[in-house]
Design a protein around this motif. Sequence first.
Motif, PDB file in Angstrom:
ATOM      1  N   GLY A  55       0.682  10.616 -17.338  1.00  0.00           N
ATOM      2  CA  GLY A  55      -0.433  11.550 -16.999  1.00  0.00           C
ATOM      3  C   GLY A  55      -1.334  12.792 -18.341  1.00  0.00           C
ATOM      4  N   LEU A  56      -2.221  13.341 -18.093  1.00  0.00           N
ATOM      5  CA  LEU A  56      -2.949  13.572 -19.004  1.00  0.00           C
ATOM      6  C   LEU A  56      -2.577  15.120 -19.435  1.00  0.00           C
ATOM      7  CD1 LEU A  56      -4.983  14.119 -21.781  1.00  0.00           C
ATOM      8  CD2 LEU A  56      -6.313  15.256 -19.874  1.00  0.00           C
ATOM      9  N   SER A  57      -2.029  15.919 -17.861  1.00  0.00           N
ATOM     10  CA  SER A  57      -1.605  16.741 -17.941  1.00  0.00           C
ATOM     11  C   SER A  57      -1.321  17.456 -16.718  1.00  0.00           C
ATOM     12  CB  SER A  57      -3.311  17.760 -17.095  1.00  0.00           C
ATOM     13  OG  SER A  57      -3.248  19.318 -17.164  1.00  0.00           O
ATOM     14  N   HIS A  58      -0.548  19.020 -16.206  1.00  0.00           N
ATOM     15  CA  HIS A  58       0.312  19.302 -15.121  1.00  0.00           C
ATOM     16  C   HIS A  58      -0.006  20.900 -15.621  1.00  0.00           C
ATOM     17  CE1 HIS A  58       3.862  20.786 -18.104  1.00  0.00           C
ATOM     18  NE2 HIS A  58       3.565  19.349 -18.468  1.00  0.00           N
ATOM     19  N   TRP A  59       0.143  21.150 -14.892  1.00  0.00           N
ATOM     20  CA  TRP A  59       0.337  23.017 -14.164  1.00  0.00           C
ATOM     21  C   TRP A  59       1.453  23.706 -14.951  1.00  0.00           C
ATOM     22  CZ3 TRP A  59      -4.430  22.992 -12.949  1.00  0.00           C
ATOM     23  CH2 TRP A  59      -4.927  21.963 -11.731  1.00  0.00           C
ATOM     24  N   LEU A  60       1.990  24.885 -15.454  1.00  0.00           N
ATOM     25  CA  LEU A  60       2.313  25.264 -16.346  1.00  0.00           C
ATOM     26  C   LEU A  60       3.310  26.734 -15.884  1.00  0.00           C
ATOM     27  CD1 LEU A  60       4.267  24.770 -18.563  1.00  0.00           C
ATOM     28  CD2 LEU A  60       2.809  26.293 -20.302  1.00  0.00           C
ATOM     29  N   GLY A  61       3.310  27.527 -15.568  1.00  0.00           N
ATOM     30  CA  GLY A  61       4.114  29.174 -15.042  1.00  0.00           C
ATOM     31  C   GLY A  61       5.030  29.043 -14.871  1.00  0.00           C
ATOM     32  N   HIS A 109       6.647  22.192 -15.147  1.00  0.00           N
ATOM     33  CA  HIS A 109       6.288  21.578 -14.271  1.00  0.00           C
ATOM     34  C   HIS A 109       5.485  22.382 -13.019  1.00  0.00           C
ATOM     35  CE1 HIS A 109       7.599  17.198 -15.983  1.00  0.00           C
ATOM     36  NE2 HIS A 109       6.763  17.912 -17.200  1.00  0.00           N
ATOM     37  N   ASP A 110       4.411  22.760 -13.381  1.00  0.00           N
ATOM     38  CA  ASP A 110       4.839  24.321 -11.593  1.00  0.00           C
ATOM     39  C   ASP A 110       4.011  24.058 -10.773  1.00  0.00           C
ATOM     40  OD1 ASP A 110       5.656  26.762 -12.122  1.00  0.00           O
ATOM     41  OD2 ASP A 110       3.100  27.973 -12.201  1.00  0.00           O
ATOM     42  N   VAL A 111       3.969  24.614 -10.187  1.00  0.00           N
ATOM     43  CA  VAL A 111       3.904  23.868  -8.469  1.00  0.00           C
ATOM     44  C   VAL A 111       1.959  24.251  -8.661  1.00  0.00           C
ATOM     45  CG1 VAL A 111       6.369  25.331  -7.815  1.00  0.00           C
ATOM     46  CG2 VAL A 111       3.693  26.345  -7.864  1.00  0.00           C
TER      47      VAL A 111
END
Length: 439
Positions: free
Chosen positions: A350-356, A360-362
């Motif tokens: 995939g292109l993207s994921h959440w970050l925090g 691989h953030d929730v």
Amino acid sequence: MDNSEFLSRQTHLLHKMQPNSICLLPASGLVTRSRDTEFPFRQDSYFHYLCGFPEPDAWLVLSNHQEYSKGMSVLFCLDKDPTMEIWHGRRVGPKQAKQQYPVNMAFAEDELGERLLDLIDGHQNLYFAQGHNPNADELVFSLLQALRDAPKQSRQAPASLIDSRIILDEMRLFKSTTEIELMRKAAAIATQAHMRAMRFVAADKNEYHLEAEIHHEFAMQGAKYPAYGTIVGAGDNACILHYTENNQVLKDGDLVLIDAGCEWQGYAADITRTFPVSGQFSEQQKQLYELVLRAQLAAFEQIKPNNTIKQASDVAVAVITQGLLDLDILKGDLTDNIKQQNYREFYMHGLSHWLGLDVHDVGNYKIDGQDRPLKPGMVLTVEPGIYIAPDAKVDNKWRGIGIRIEDNLLITTSGYENLTLAAPKTINDIEALMLTKSG
């Protein structure tokens, strides 16, 4: 991070919970590495998010029972123990924890079972992340059963068990001003580490030498740990998406893909850069690299409030597919290739994921089955790539080339802020930086 941030999060969670509810959050425990040694301790992200307490085997209890006008917070932690502290390090202890951390009360961990019975008793709802921590599951379910088995003692177990992550994941998805500053710092440190690797790389060094340079830069700037297993893939190792062996010799003529980010006060950076061991891209490497970069920049144009990750991904796919057709790596029509997903042989993630707090953030990517719109305060990666396996049925000149370019973007009211912009990624900028190699 100031306690006011943690208190604000606790208050928000308590307001989101149904009335007369209690929430239980366990900390991480130590994880055995081998025999009687443990991996370095890393606090559970949910637990850290709500109180910042840094030790293992702790619990946080939050209640919005009507008898607590402003809510109630209780911390259980390991008690002071001079002998254990000589062997394993200092402990905060309950007394100091109450003074130092955002809780109303603090008790020793060995009082947990008995006190939790009293604390849970009489609440209508229990918020708990079932399955997140198996050891915690066992304790909580045994306590619930004890309450159910004690009607003669006028005890009452909660009637409903609700997953606390439903609320917490949505909270964590939107970063506060404080969190954004921490993520800017993590990105800045990781950027310097990638630049250090570009200056250091040379033929006949090993992948793990680059890994060591990166980790050293993290630590020297105060980020003691990487946020995830560092990837240093030279040559066709770059075609293994989660390659972490990092034990092969670097060769002139090869590209090296580094996917590495530090953790700063719990928050992750996640950067990928790909560059030539020799300091100069070959013609074939240039063509594929420029294609990946065009795909990323085209995706960036779609990263703004009310657009979706899918919109950005679709644009990146179209650019990559057309580029592969232009290079004669794919054959046929653009529309057909996209429809049949033929590009996935060479761009399979995939292109993207959440970050925090987690790399691989929730946070949900869909709402009611629909791709969720981007909103200010979200932080995500944008990371297109092309990977041509050594045995791919393409012209030999393309085989064994793996390229990924990854940046960290904060959604703003008008578009985005690229937190990792300073990490060189144009061919000219990379080659110019590599002229200053450290040897």
